[in-house]
Design an enzyme around this catalytic site. Structure first.
Site, PDB file in Angstrom:
ATOM      1  N   GLN A  32      45.868  -0.582  -3.776  1.00 54.43           N
ATOM      2  CA  GLN A  32      45.520  -1.342  -1.955  1.00 54.43           C
ATOM      3  C   GLN A  32      44.108  -0.541  -2.175  1.00 54.43           C
ATOM      4  O   GLN A  32      44.029   1.201  -1.875  1.00 54.43           O
ATOM      5  CB  GLN A  32      46.750  -0.208  -1.321  1.00 54.43           C
ATOM      6  N   GLY A  33      42.682  -1.591  -2.107  1.00 59.23           N
ATOM      7  CA  GLY A  33      41.703  -0.575  -1.423  1.00 59.23           C
ATOM      8  C   GLY A  33      41.342  -0.943   0.058  1.00 59.23           C
ATOM      9  O   GLY A  33      40.598  -1.946   0.521  1.00 59.23           O
ATOM     10  N   TYR A  34      41.756  -0.059   0.807  1.00 52.91           N
ATOM     11  CA  TYR A  34      41.863  -0.359   1.984  1.00 52.91           C
ATOM     12  C   TYR A  34      40.580   1.089   3.653  1.00 52.91           C
ATOM     13  O   TYR A  34      39.375   1.238   3.114  1.00 52.91           O
ATOM     14  CB  TYR A  34      42.971   0.327   3.062  1.00 52.91           C
ATOM     15  N   SER A  35      41.472   2.481   2.512  1.00 49.89           N
ATOM     16  CA  SER A  35      40.732   3.553   3.115  1.00 49.89           C
ATOM     17  C   SER A  35      39.233   3.811   2.487  1.00 49.89           C
ATOM     18  O   SER A  35      39.169   3.448   1.385  1.00 49.89           O
ATOM     19  CB  SER A  35      40.860   4.556   3.038  1.00 49.89           C
ATOM     20  N   GLU A  48      54.819  -2.301   4.178  1.00 44.95           N
ATOM     21  CA  GLU A  48      54.776  -0.917   3.709  1.00 44.95           C
ATOM     22  C   GLU A  48      55.750  -0.391   4.157  1.00 44.95           C
ATOM     23  O   GLU A  48      56.610   0.986   3.960  1.00 44.95           O
ATOM     24  CB  GLU A  48      53.297  -0.320   3.437  1.00 44.95           C
TER      25      GLU A  48
END
Ligand SMILES: Cc1cc2nc3c(=O)[nH]c(=O)nc-3n(C[C@H](O)[C@H](O)[C@H](O)COP(=O)(O)OP(=O)(O)OC[C@H]3O[C@@H](n4cnc5c(N)ncnc54)[C@H](O)[C@@H]3O)c2cc1C
Length: 391
Positions: A129-132, A247
């Site tokens: 998951q490439g969010y932060s 989530e």
């Protein structure tokens, strides 16, 4: 939770399958993996997950038309309970199965669904998951990683951080700014990006636990196909928020059974070492047991609730309940262990499971939305207090 005779039959089936199959080459995997211990037996756990998939035990709640099993909420809860109780190892495909899969089912094109869902269900492709980003954690809308079109490809530049399991992942769902000059949630898009390419560098971050579950991910002209945007170009904020909602779904119940196992092991250890004879520790163990009951009741009520009457703060309450509970359990474990808890088993940094749990649980109040953020959501949604100003 209403449990019918069919549900009980389902429980028997799950239990019997796990008992029969957690044997032979998989017998040694019991208890392996999980937060702070994702390095344990990774390849063997992938094999176990593929074995589960082949028998139809992945993606239970997905619709059958997308490769799932149309399982009811009760059946999913039963599966997670039995899975955790059996001591089966932590799942490796969680981010694909619980986060991206439901997002693709809700927002993906038929081509995207055909391309990615079967590989998630079969545990053939792993996701991260490439969010932060360094400047966008709690304030996710501050994302600055950018993507621009170059012919038939998006070209991505920027940096993500704290990306769990990026080293093992084949693909990443990336929140990136596709409209130059846009601000906050506008102009963002949700891209599906292959990890194994020369424009991406993954640098593991060594954690307090001595392990490296999360990573820095650098995008330096990384490419993905033009068609691999989920939802409309520029509408990624809506899609990204939907992923966050997934989530906090039914998998939290499985997590709680894992907690129950940890508490049971701690109680056994306290009995063995005599620590349970200390009334103060006995009281804390009892409080931990009560905390688990509260958590479970809240989760079941939340999952069964009519969305029309929910405030939207319920998942935040659950997050606060479990993150605090788990940190307290880590601290209690250190108390039960006593002075030896302060020393590594061997030089330079060989920690036992309890020490790792204690250290990793520091992260529980940060990931999945920090405690402060959850309290802000509760203040706004449950109490109707004014929305906080963002920097
Ligand atoms: C174990 C772990 C795994 C993770 N895995 C992933 C992953 O796979 N992919 C991914 O994209 N990210 C991941 N993250 C990142 C996680 O989502 C962020 O750490 C989290 O959102 C907090 O952001 P931050 O670390 O930048 O802290 P910041 O947002 O800088 O917060 C610092 C402190 O300020 C407080 N704070 C910030 N804003 C407010 C506010 N408005 N009101 C009150 N207090 C505030 C926070 O609560 C915190 O205490 C992971 C993190 C951890 C610890």
């Amino acid at each position: 939770m209403q449990v019918s005779p069919q549900d009980e039959e389902f429980r028997r089936r799950v239990r019997a399958w796990l008992a029969e199959n957690l044997t032979g080459r998989f017998a040694g995997l019991r208890g392996a993996g999980g937060p702070g211990r994702e390095h344990e037996a990774h390849d063997e756990r992938v094999a176990w997950n593929r074995h589960l998939a082949a028998a139809g035990w992945t993606c239970l709640g997905w619709p059958a038309e997308h490769g799932g099993h149309d399982a009811t909420l009760t059946q999913q809860v039963i599966f997670y309970e039995e899975y955790a109780r059996s001591g089966a190892p932590a799942r490796v495909g969680y981010l694909g199965e619980e986060l991206l899969g439901p997002t693709l089912i809700a927002f993906g094109t038929p081509e995207q669904q055909r391309r990615f869902l079967p590989a998630i269900a079969a545990v053939e492709e792993l996701w991260c998951q490439g969010y932060s980003e360094p400047g966008a954690g709690s304030d996710l809308a501050a994302v600055s990683t950018s993507a621009r079109l170059d012919g038939d490809d998006w070209v991505i530049t920027g940096q993500k951080v704290w990306t769990s399991l990026a080293v093992e992942a084949d693909w990443c769902f990336v929140l990136a700014r596709t409209q130059p000059g846009s601000r906050r949630g506008e102009g963002l898009s949700y891209l599906l990006v292959p990890m194994r390419q020369k424009g991406i560098t993954v640098r593991p971050i060594r954690q307090l636990t001595g392990t490296s579950e999360f990573n820095e991910v650098f995008f330096d002209g990384a490419r993905t196909e033009r068609g691999l945007v989920v939802g409309k170009v520029g509408d990624g904020w809506r899609v990204a928020r939907a992923t966050l909602a997934f989530e906090r779904g039914v998998a939290t119940l499985g997590q709680q059974i894992g907690f129950e196992r940890e508490l049971n092991r701690l109680v056994d250890m306290a009995k063995r070492t005599g620590a349970a004879g200390d009334p103060l520790l006995a009281g804390k163990l009892a409080r931990a047991w009560i905390g688990l009951e509260v958590m479970r009741a809240h989760a079941l009520r939340m999952l069964a609730a009519d969305p029309a009457t929910a405030t939207g703060a319920e998942p935040s309450v659950l997050k606060l309940l479990w993150s605090r509970w788990h940190q307290d359990l880590g601290e209690l474990a250190m108390e039960v262990l006593g002075a030896p808890s302060m020393v590594a088993r061997a030089a330079p940094y060989d920690l036992d499971d309890w020490q790792r749990l204690f250290l990793f649980s520091r992260a529980d109040t940060i990931y999945g939305g920090s405690d402060e953020i959850q309290r802000g959501i509760i203040a706004e949604r449950a109490l109707g207090l004014p929305r906080q100003a963002r920097s």
